[in-house]
Structures are given as C-alpha cells and as structure tokens.
Design a protein around this motif. Structure first.
Motif, PDB file in Angstrom:
ATOM      1  N   SER A  22     -18.653   3.315  -6.555  1.00  0.00           N
ATOM      2  CA  SER A  22     -18.472   4.688  -6.088  1.00  0.00           C
ATOM      3  C   SER A  22     -17.024   5.108  -6.304  1.00  0.00           C
ATOM      4  N   SER A  61       0.816  -1.224   0.000  1.00  0.00           N
ATOM      5  CA  SER A  61       0.000   0.000   0.000  1.00  0.00           C
ATOM      6  C   SER A  61       0.848   1.273   0.000  1.00  0.00           C
ATOM      7  N   PRO A  71     -13.620   7.121  -5.578  1.00  0.00           N
ATOM      8  CA  PRO A  71     -12.945   7.622  -4.372  1.00  0.00           C
ATOM      9  C   PRO A  71     -12.910   9.148  -4.336  1.00  0.00           C
ATOM     10  N   LYS A  72     -12.870   9.702  -3.133  1.00  0.00           N
ATOM     11  CA  LYS A  72     -12.761  11.148  -2.946  1.00  0.00           C
ATOM     12  C   LYS A  72     -11.518  11.661  -3.668  1.00  0.00           C
ATOM     13  N   ASP A 131     -10.349   0.587  -4.480  1.00  0.00           N
ATOM     14  CA  ASP A 131     -10.496   0.016  -3.133  1.00  0.00           C
ATOM     15  C   ASP A 131      -9.549   0.683  -2.134  1.00  0.00           C
ATOM     16  N   ALA A 132      -8.293   0.850  -2.527  1.00  0.00           N
ATOM     17  CA  ALA A 132      -7.292   1.441  -1.624  1.00  0.00           C
ATOM     18  C   ALA A 132      -7.599   2.901  -1.292  1.00  0.00           C
ATOM     19  N   MET A 133      -8.241   3.601  -2.214  1.00  0.00           N
ATOM     20  CA  MET A 133      -8.513   5.029  -2.032  1.00  0.00           C
ATOM     21  C   MET A 133      -9.901   5.313  -1.452  1.00  0.00           C
ATOM     22  N   GLY A 134     -10.654   4.269  -1.109  1.00  0.00           N
ATOM     23  CA  GLY A 134     -11.933   4.478  -0.422  1.00  0.00           C
ATOM     24  C   GLY A 134     -13.170   4.425  -1.297  1.00  0.00           C
ATOM     25  N   GLY A 135     -13.034   4.040  -2.556  1.00  0.00           N
ATOM     26  CA  GLY A 135     -14.202   3.847  -3.410  1.00  0.00           C
ATOM     27  C   GLY A 135     -14.696   2.420  -3.259  1.00  0.00           C
ATOM     28  N   SER A 136     -15.647   2.015  -4.112  1.00  0.00           N
ATOM     29  CA  SER A 136     -16.129   0.641  -4.021  1.00  0.00           C
ATOM     30  C   SER A 136     -16.332   0.032  -5.405  1.00  0.00           C
TER      31      SER A 136
END
Length: 175
Positions: A138, A70, A140-141, A91-96
């Motif tokens: 979704s 990571s 990621p931010k 996934d690593a950045m907070g999306g789905s």
C-alpha cells in the motif's frame, strides 16, 4: 566558503552503495557516503542538496532491520530511496511492504506513468536492474504511483509536496 551542491548517501549495506556515490561524483556533484544511522543533525550540518537511501539485504519488517534517524524526513531535503531505501520510506510514511512470492533479480522493463523530476530525460519505458524480494503493498498517503513493471505493479512512487521519490529499481544511467 563557496556553497556547492552535495548529496548525502546513507549506506544500508547494499552492493551498489559505493557505485551510486561514485556515479554522483562522476556528474561533478560532491557525494558523501555515510552510515545509515548518521544522526539527522549531522546530516543537516552538511547542508546537502539531497539524501539517497541505498539498498541493502534487509527487509523493514525483519527484527532489528537497520533504520535511519526518522528526523531526516523533517529536514525538508529532497530524498531518493532505492530498493531497501524504498521500503524504509514507505514504512516510515505509513504504507506497507510485503514479501513477494518470487524473488526478482536482473533486467526488467520499467513503465514511467508520470512526468516527474526523477525520470527527466528517460524514455517512457526503460530497462532497469532489479534485485528484491519485497514489494509495496500500500502506498503512503500523499504519494502517487509513478512507475510500474510486469512483476512489480508499484515500482516507483513520489510525494511531490515533500520532494520524496522512491524506486525499487536501479536505473541504467549509461546512454
């Protein structure tokens, strides 16, 4: 020692990992294909100009799916994720990521929605090759949608600040 441009390609078992590496070399850029779990400090020692995360047969939500170190996301090196590489970054950045109802395989038409470095010199609609059973649910931010297709509303995304670009497709580089 001469400072040369080079790319690290992390292999997640995709059928095109060697082809991607060879195509980069065909552009007179040194490319090195490494295992997906190569430690970030070893990658940093290679001083790459960029990192590519390849496709592969897994899904990020599968038990024991392969993941990179990571810390590669903290190296401040441009990253391109293709197919499974897209899933890893999202996934690593907070999306789905979700499984799609229909696995897609073959030719598709990509609509480019934003003028990004990733698409420099490519028409606003272009034929691409797809092979996937997952999709971005979704974003990621910090990322924006930069490409879509009929079957994948979110086909390519980018975070310009972090210099991360990801796409579900493999682009036809022959012109």
């Amino acid at each position: 020692m001469m400072n040369r441009e080079n790319i690290v390609v992390l292999d997640f078992g995709g059928q095109y990992s060697h082809l991607i590496t060879r195509r980069i070399r065909d552009l007179s850029v040194y490319a090195e294909l490494l295992p997906y779990d190569t430690p970030s400090h070893e990658i940093e020692l290679l001083n790459p100009s960029g990192i590519i995360l390849t496709g592969g047969p897994s899904s990020v939500y599968d038990d024991n799916s392969p993941k990179p170190d990571s810390k590669i996301f903290d190296l401040n090196i441009p990253i391109l994720g293709i197919c499974y590489g897209l899933q890893i970054i999202v996934d690593a950045m907070g999306g789905s990521i979700n499984r799609t109802n229909k696995r897609e395989y073959g030719k598709a038409n990509l609509s480019i929605l934003s003028d990004q470095k990733l698409f420099h010199g490519i028409d606003s609609t272009t034929d691409v090759w797809m092979s996937h059973g997952d999709k971005i649910n979704s974003v990621p931010k910090g990322f924006e949608k930069i490409g879509s297709s009929t079957n994948s509303n979110i086909s390519a995304i980018a975070d310009k600040r972090k210099n991360i670009y990801i796409s579900i497709y493999i682009y036809d580089v022959k012109k």
